[in-house]
Design a protein around this motif. Structure first.
Motif, PDB file in Angstrom:
ATOM      1  N   ASP A 218      -6.463   9.237  -3.810  1.00 24.64           N
ATOM      2  CA  ASP A 218      -6.794   8.305  -2.721  1.00 24.64           C
ATOM      3  C   ASP A 218      -7.828   7.310  -3.233  1.00 24.64           C
ATOM      4  O   ASP A 218      -8.867   7.717  -3.756  1.00 24.64           O
ATOM      5  CB  ASP A 218      -7.383   9.060  -1.515  1.00 24.64           C
ATOM      6  CG  ASP A 218      -6.292   9.744  -0.705  1.00 24.64           C
ATOM      7  OD1 ASP A 218      -5.116   9.681  -1.122  1.00 24.64           O
ATOM      8  OD2 ASP A 218      -6.619  10.340   0.338  1.00 24.64           O
ATOM      9  N   THR A 220     -10.159   4.021  -2.085  1.00 25.90           N
ATOM     10  CA  THR A 220     -10.660   3.103  -1.056  1.00 25.90           C
ATOM     11  C   THR A 220     -11.306   1.925  -1.763  1.00 25.90           C
ATOM     12  O   THR A 220     -12.252   2.109  -2.543  1.00 25.90           O
ATOM     13  CB  THR A 220     -11.679   3.795  -0.134  1.00 25.90           C
ATOM     14  OG1 THR A 220     -11.076   4.975   0.400  1.00 25.90           O
ATOM     15  CG2 THR A 220     -12.082   2.880   1.020  1.00 25.90           C
ATOM     16  N   TYR A 222     -13.359  -1.553  -1.505  1.00 23.01           N
ATOM     17  CA  TYR A 222     -14.294  -2.177  -0.566  1.00 23.01           C
ATOM     18  C   TYR A 222     -14.363  -3.691  -0.777  1.00 23.01           C
ATOM     19  O   TYR A 222     -14.324  -4.172  -1.920  1.00 23.01           O
ATOM     20  CB  TYR A 222     -15.692  -1.576  -0.732  1.00 23.01           C
ATOM     21  CG  TYR A 222     -15.708  -0.110  -0.363  1.00 23.01           C
ATOM     22  CD1 TYR A 222     -15.725   0.277   0.970  1.00 23.01           C
ATOM     23  CD2 TYR A 222     -15.648   0.873  -1.345  1.00 23.01           C
ATOM     24  CE1 TYR A 222     -15.711   1.623   1.315  1.00 23.01           C
ATOM     25  CE2 TYR A 222     -15.629   2.222  -1.003  1.00 23.01           C
ATOM     26  CZ  TYR A 222     -15.659   2.589   0.325  1.00 23.01           C
ATOM     27  OH  TYR A 222     -15.625   3.913   0.665  1.00 23.01           O
ATOM     28  N   GLY A 271      -4.677  -1.568   5.345  1.00 22.80           N
ATOM     29  CA  GLY A 271      -5.880  -2.375   5.480  1.00 22.80           C
ATOM     30  C   GLY A 271      -5.640  -3.460   6.506  1.00 22.80           C
ATOM     31  O   GLY A 271      -4.537  -3.990   6.621  1.00 22.80           O
ATOM     32  N   GLN A 281     -12.154  -3.082   4.051  1.00 21.01           N
ATOM     33  CA  GLN A 281     -11.667  -2.085   3.088  1.00 21.01           C
ATOM     34  C   GLN A 281     -10.155  -1.899   3.177  1.00 21.01           C
ATOM     35  O   GLN A 281      -9.533  -2.218   4.198  1.00 21.01           O
ATOM     36  CB  GLN A 281     -12.361  -0.738   3.263  1.00 21.01           C
ATOM     37  CG  GLN A 281     -12.289  -0.157   4.653  1.00 21.01           C
ATOM     38  CD  GLN A 281     -12.947   1.221   4.684  1.00 21.01           C
ATOM     39  OE1 GLN A 281     -12.267   2.221   4.716  1.00 21.01           O
ATOM     40  NE2 GLN A 281     -14.273   1.271   4.674  1.00 21.01           N
ATOM     41  N   LYS A 283      -7.109   1.095   1.950  1.00 17.34           N
ATOM     42  CA  LYS A 283      -6.906   2.443   1.394  1.00 17.34           C
ATOM     43  C   LYS A 283      -5.535   2.536   0.722  1.00 17.34           C
ATOM     44  O   LYS A 283      -4.525   2.120   1.311  1.00 17.34           O
ATOM     45  CB  LYS A 283      -6.991   3.481   2.506  1.00 17.34           C
ATOM     46  CG  LYS A 283      -8.409   3.676   2.989  1.00 17.34           C
ATOM     47  CD  LYS A 283      -8.480   4.837   3.962  1.00 17.34           C
ATOM     48  CE  LYS A 283      -9.805   4.931   4.540  1.00 17.34           C
ATOM     49  NZ  LYS A 283     -10.851   5.483   4.596  1.00 17.34           N
ATOM     50  N   GLU A 285      -2.860   5.310  -1.243  1.00 24.41           N
ATOM     51  CA  GLU A 285      -2.563   6.719  -1.542  1.00 24.41           C
ATOM     52  C   GLU A 285      -1.496   6.761  -2.631  1.00 24.41           C
ATOM     53  O   GLU A 285      -0.434   6.166  -2.479  1.00 24.41           O
ATOM     54  CB  GLU A 285      -2.066   7.450  -0.301  1.00 24.41           C
ATOM     55  CG  GLU A 285      -3.156   7.652   0.740  1.00 24.41           C
ATOM     56  CD  GLU A 285      -2.677   8.449   1.949  1.00 24.41           C
ATOM     57  OE1 GLU A 285      -3.412   8.483   2.941  1.00 24.41           O
ATOM     58  OE2 GLU A 285      -1.564   9.013   1.879  1.00 24.41           O
ATOM     59  N   PRO A 320     -14.941   1.149  -6.023  1.00 29.73           N
ATOM     60  CA  PRO A 320     -14.043   1.878  -5.118  1.00 29.73           C
ATOM     61  C   PRO A 320     -14.343   3.378  -5.153  1.00 29.73           C
ATOM     62  O   PRO A 320     -14.902   3.887  -6.119  1.00 29.73           O
ATOM     63  CB  PRO A 320     -12.662   1.609  -5.722  1.00 29.73           C
ATOM     64  CG  PRO A 320     -12.920   1.390  -7.183  1.00 29.73           C
ATOM     65  CD  PRO A 320     -14.269   0.730  -7.269  1.00 29.73           C
ATOM     66  N   ASP A 321     -13.962   4.057  -4.066  1.00 27.80           N
ATOM     67  CA  ASP A 321     -13.966   5.529  -4.098  1.00 27.80           C
ATOM     68  C   ASP A 321     -12.608   5.968  -4.635  1.00 27.80           C
ATOM     69  O   ASP A 321     -11.583   5.515  -4.133  1.00 27.80           O
ATOM     70  CB  ASP A 321     -14.103   6.094  -2.674  1.00 27.80           C
ATOM     71  CG  ASP A 321     -15.522   5.989  -2.173  1.00 27.80           C
ATOM     72  OD1 ASP A 321     -16.436   5.921  -3.018  1.00 27.80           O
ATOM     73  OD2 ASP A 321     -15.709   5.946  -0.939  1.00 27.80           O
TER      74      ASP A 321
END
Ligand code: ZN
Ligand code: ZN
Length: 431
Positions: A218, A220, A222, A271, A281, A283, A285, A320-321
């Motif tokens: 995943d 994320t 920003y 988004g 943000q 996301k 997957e 990003p995460d």
């Protein structure tokens, strides 16, 4: 004298084994009505991963009724059923319990109409689109025949109903909950999986690597939100996400040896809420597949590197995460075990019905049992209607795959073959 006695005993044992296998197809027919009844019930009442409570209860009750020693609630909703039958090896046969958030479109009279709330709170349809209902019903039929024929084998038969396969968490959860410590650790683990890649009536096998490793990632990304008409005051994470998706596709094509299999799929991108708002943000997957551990590691490292670099290139306010989850190793089929099972299946079902399969790119957390030190083998169970399969071969059209809303196994011959193959394999492994 002793040698003569032993020889005679051998002849007697052989005869009883042969007698059991010769009438096995008739025995499968005799349990079939109940197998089909269970299949239709399970198909109509699918449950999502980690929520398989009714499913597990039905399977547990059916196995208890056959005299198995059944434990429930192992690793969540998991079921363990033991039939101890004297000294000898312990052999495990596994079925999955869970279904998928897919809206069934098979047109069957007993199609699932189930809707439920998923873990994120959304209303979703539910369907046994991976055919785990076939595996459960077949395991029940096999359990019945193994109990009935217990004079023909010895050892411990361990049947497990594993939850949460579709999120590849259930095998690990059962292991963590003492599957191989509270219960006997099996000498061998065996499973089948249905597929439209082969016609009903056939079993297929792959020695060595058979299914890929699977990793969920995943990401994320920003940005800095604002007015869609004034992009100069924002950092648009949708554009960064678009660049990230495209650059991720260069990992397999530019960084991985073409001889090695690898897949990176961005299956979800979310988004924004409205055309004139730049969100803050986005996301993504991803699912990531490969066979070799070193390729797997390269893919995961490269994904993190590219996600970071694209955010930096897009002037994102923060990195990003990148979260790694839902991971499972590649399925490695023990070659000696596969050979042994294939030989007994050929004898029972005819060589033309036991065929070699190339490795495939889906994944299965059945691989966790192999990783835990148990030699294991997963066989493919043909589920396609043979006439439709032949036509598809001619026209080059593929039949609906697992996870499709149209996945409709030709359940009568598929279940017959599954019970016959599983019972044959188990009788051989426990003889
Ligand atoms: Zn599946
Ligand atoms: Zn499956």
């Amino acid at each position: 004298m002793n040698i003569l006695r032993l020889a005679l005993l051998g002849v007697v044992l052989n005869i009883s084994c042969l007698a059991a296998t010769a009438d096995l197809p008739a025995q499968v027919n005799s349990v079939y009505p109940k197998v089909q009844q269970l299949y239709i019930d399970l198909h109509q009442h699918p449950e999502l991963s980690q929520h398989e409570t009714q499913t597990a209860a039905k399977l547990a009750e059916a196995l208890r009724g056959l005299g198995y020693d059944v434990t429930t609630g192992v690793g969540g909703t998991g079921v363990v059923a033991l039939l101890r039958n004297g000294p000898g090896p312990t052999v495990m046969l596994r079925t999955e319990l869970d279904a998928l958030p897919v809206e069934e479109k098979t047109g069957w009279t007993f199609a699932s109409r189930v809707h439920t709330t998923d873990d994120s709170g959304a209303d979703v349809p539910v369907m046994h689109a991976c055919g785990h209902d076939i595996h459960m019903a077949a395991l029940y039929g096999t359990a019945a025949l193994m109990a009935r024929n217990r004079q023909s084998w010895h050892g411990t038969l361990m049947l497990i109903g594993q939850p949460d396969e579709e999120k590849v968490g259930g095998a690990r959860a059962m292991l963590k909950d003492g599957l191989f410590t509270r219960f006997p650790k099996p000498d061998i683990a065996f499973a089948v999986h249905d597929t439209n890649n082969f016609p009903a009536g056939q079993i297929a096998f792959t020695p060595g690597y058979a299914l890929t490793s699977s990793d969920g990632v995943d990401i994320t990304i920003y940005g800095k939100g604002g007015h869609g008409a004034m992009p100069q005051a924002t950092v648009d994470p949708i554009v960064i996400a678009a660049c990230t998706v495209l650059t991720l596709q260069t990992i397999v094509s530019r960084e991985i040896n073409p001889q090695d299999a690898a897949v990176i799929t961005v299956g979800s991108i979310h988004g924004g809420t409205k055309r004139n708002i730049i969100p803050d943000q986005v996301k993504l997957e991803l699912t990531v597949r490969s066979y070799k551990p070193e390729v797997r590691q390269h893919l995961l490292d490269a994904i993190a590197r590219i996600a970071r670099a694209e955010s930096e290139a897009g002037n994102a306010p923060r990195p990003p995460d990148v979260k790694f989850m839902e991971s499972t190793p590649a399925q490695y089929n023990d070659p000696k075990l596969v050979d042994r099972i294939a030989a007994s299946l050929r004898q029972q079902m005819g060589a033309e019905n036991v065929v070699l399969s190339p490795p495939w790119t889906p994944s299965e957390d059945f691989s966790e049992f192999g990783k835990a030190g148990v030699p294991s083998a997963m066989f493919w169970l043909g589920a396609a209607n043979p006439a439709k399969f032949e036509e598809a071969q001619k026209t080059g059209n593929s039949l609906p795959s697992n996870h499709s809303p149209l996945f409709a196994p030709d359940y009568n011959p598929t279940l017959h073959t599954a019970v016959l193959a599983e019972t044959t394999a188990l009788m051989d492994l426990l003889k």
